[in-house]
Design an enzyme around this catalytic site. Structure first.
Site, PDB file in Angstrom:
ATOM      1  N   ASP A  29      46.426  42.082  37.090  1.00 55.39           N
ATOM      2  CA  ASP A  29      45.562  41.624  38.199  1.00 55.39           C
ATOM      3  C   ASP A  29      45.648  41.147  39.388  1.00 55.39           C
ATOM      4  OD1 ASP A  29      44.159  38.326  37.999  1.00 55.39           O
ATOM      5  OD2 ASP A  29      45.742  39.042  36.574  1.00 55.39           O
TER       6      ASP A  29
ATOM      7  N   ASP B  97      46.222  35.870  31.930  1.00 52.71           N
ATOM      8  CA  ASP B  97      45.198  35.224  32.893  1.00 52.71           C
ATOM      9  C   ASP B  97      44.544  36.297  33.807  1.00 52.71           C
ATOM     10  OD1 ASP B  97      45.001  32.668  31.686  1.00 52.71           O
ATOM     11  OD2 ASP B  97      46.804  32.072  32.569  1.00 52.71           O
TER      12      ASP B  97
ATOM     13  N   ASP C 241      49.899  40.949  31.382  1.00 48.88           N
ATOM     14  CA  ASP C 241      49.500  39.627  32.242  1.00 48.88           C
ATOM     15  C   ASP C 241      48.311  39.201  31.057  1.00 48.88           C
ATOM     16  OD1 ASP C 241      49.512  37.471  34.018  1.00 48.88           O
ATOM     17  OD2 ASP C 241      47.536  38.381  34.553  1.00 48.88           O
TER      18      ASP C 241
END
Length: 252
Positions: A192, A15, A13
């Site tokens: 995250d 961001d 991922d």
């Protein structure tokens, strides 16, 4: 038995995983809200809205701002505002403003998290193909990767406009695995947020959850990734590589 011994590629991922993009995103959101004479949200609040792409970010921002405006006016004894523009149209206008402002502040408002470049470099040197899967609008992705000097590490990049179904749908991850020429179960996905872990599970990919990103204010362990790490370079030993901090100390 090493849980990741069959891994043949790694996807990430963006961001909250590789980059802290909250300062730039929050600035653009607030400038867009201000342009529509709506209350500004601030970075701490915007962080809780990140993760589902720009359209959903705008919907969350507008919903909050309209409610906040109503509360403030009620507190001051003022009558509520009748919005002449339907909410859907306001979201469209807000998105257009956001895109303009984010294009201006994205690079200066985005920073690599610690150990990201070293970790990507070590994985690439091992011969593992690396992919990127983000819900961020595609036009912003390549310039940002170039500005941060990490574009060179990725053989496959999928932005939010490149697929019909964004994470947590498995399609973006399945597409990356296909382009890498490996089975989904051979691709480790590192993220995250619950969207990342849900997408990995749906695609059949093993997953790593990082504790430091943006996850709507909830702990990543609630999403039950296969492994949880506090730092991105913690995944190196699991893939048969020295921890980057140890490598740095050898090089000093």
């Amino acid at each position: 038995m090493n849980k990741f011994e069959d891994i043949r590629g790694v996807a990430f991922d963006l961001d909250g995983t590789l980059v802290d993009s909250a300062p730039g995103l929050a600035a653009a959101v607030d400038m867009a809200l201000y342009a529509l004479e709506l209350p500004v949200a601030g970075e701490e609040r915007v962080i809780t809205w990140i993760g589902n792409g720009a359209d959903v970010l705008m919907e969350r921002a507008l919903t909050w701002a309209r409610q906040e405006r109503a509360t403030l006016r009620k507190t001051m004894g003022k009558p509520p505002v009748d919005d002449d523009i339907p909410a859907e149209e306001q979201v469209r206008i807000l998105r257009k403003l956001f895109d303009r402002y984010y294009g201006e502040v994205a690079e200066e408002g985005t920073f690599l998290f610690p150990h990201v470049a070293d970790t990507l470099g070590a994985l690439q040197a091992k011969g593992l193909p690396l992919g990127l899967v983000t819900n961020k609008p595609t036009p912003f992705v390549a310039p940002l990767l170039e500005a941060l000097d990490i574009a060179k590490y990725f053989s496959v990049v999928i932005g939010g406009d490149d697929v019909q179904n964004k994470k947590p749908h498995p399609d973006p991850l399945l597409l990356v695995a296909e382009r890498m020429g490996i089975a989904p179960q051979q691709m480790l996905f590192v993220g995250d947020s619950r969207n990342d872990i849900q997408a990995a599970k749906a695609a059949g990919c093993p997953s790593v959850g990082l504790t430091y990103g943006y996850n709507y204010g909830e702990a990543i362990d609630l999403s039950q990734p296969d492994v949880i790490y506090q730092s991105i370079n913690d995944l190196l030993p699991a893939l048969g590589l020295p921890h980057s901090e140890n490598q740095e100390s050898k090089n000093d």
